[in-house]
Design an enzyme around this catalytic site. Sequence first.
Site, mmCIF file in Angstrom:
data_model
loop_
_atom_site.group_PDB
_atom_site.id
_atom_site.type_symbol
_atom_site.label_atom_id
_atom_site.label_comp_id
_atom_site.label_asym_id
_atom_site.label_seq_id
_atom_site.Cartn_x
_atom_site.Cartn_y
_atom_site.Cartn_z
ATOM 1 N N HIS A 1 -9.679 5.570 12.105
ATOM 2 C CA HIS A 1 -9.145 4.280 11.645
ATOM 3 C C HIS A 1 -7.613 4.264 11.680
ATOM 4 O O HIS A 1 -6.997 3.293 12.112
ATOM 5 C CB HIS A 1 -9.660 3.997 10.231
ATOM 6 N N PHE B 1 0.864 -1.179 0.000
ATOM 7 C CA PHE B 1 0.000 0.000 0.000
ATOM 8 C C PHE B 1 0.903 1.232 0.000
ATOM 9 O O PHE B 1 1.920 1.253 0.675
ATOM 10 C CB PHE B 1 -0.898 -0.018 1.244
#
Length: 136
Positions: free
Chosen positions: A76, A13
């Site tokens: 998050h 990522f």
Amino acid sequence: MRKYKFLLVASKFYPEITLNLLNGAQKYLEKNGHKFDTTFTKGSLEIPTKISMKLNKHNYDAVVAIGCIIKGKTDHYEYIADAITKTLLELSIQNKLPVSNSVLTCKNIKQARERSSKKLNRAKEAVEAAIAVLQD
């Protein structure tokens, strides 16, 4: 100086960031004659699991976790960063070897680029920190 074998676990990522970090760690290890294996995960949260799996099958002197988490609009980011940090520390203590955390936690992509640059490469610093622990 004793030569060590490292495990580098990098998230895919934010590849621009993580590949810069990974290259910095690999070049430093090569330059100093250390061996290393490199493996990848899809995201940063999976890094501790991959490390655990690899440590069960192979012998390493140290591990470097490489990834990037960029703050979004929700909390998050903080939960992921906290979970990774705690789990990496647990893996280090349980396996009695340095597990250096080079999972960047950044406010934006500009900050991540800076912290993964050749000039300021946090993964290279993580390798140096692991070697310092091993030499003590």
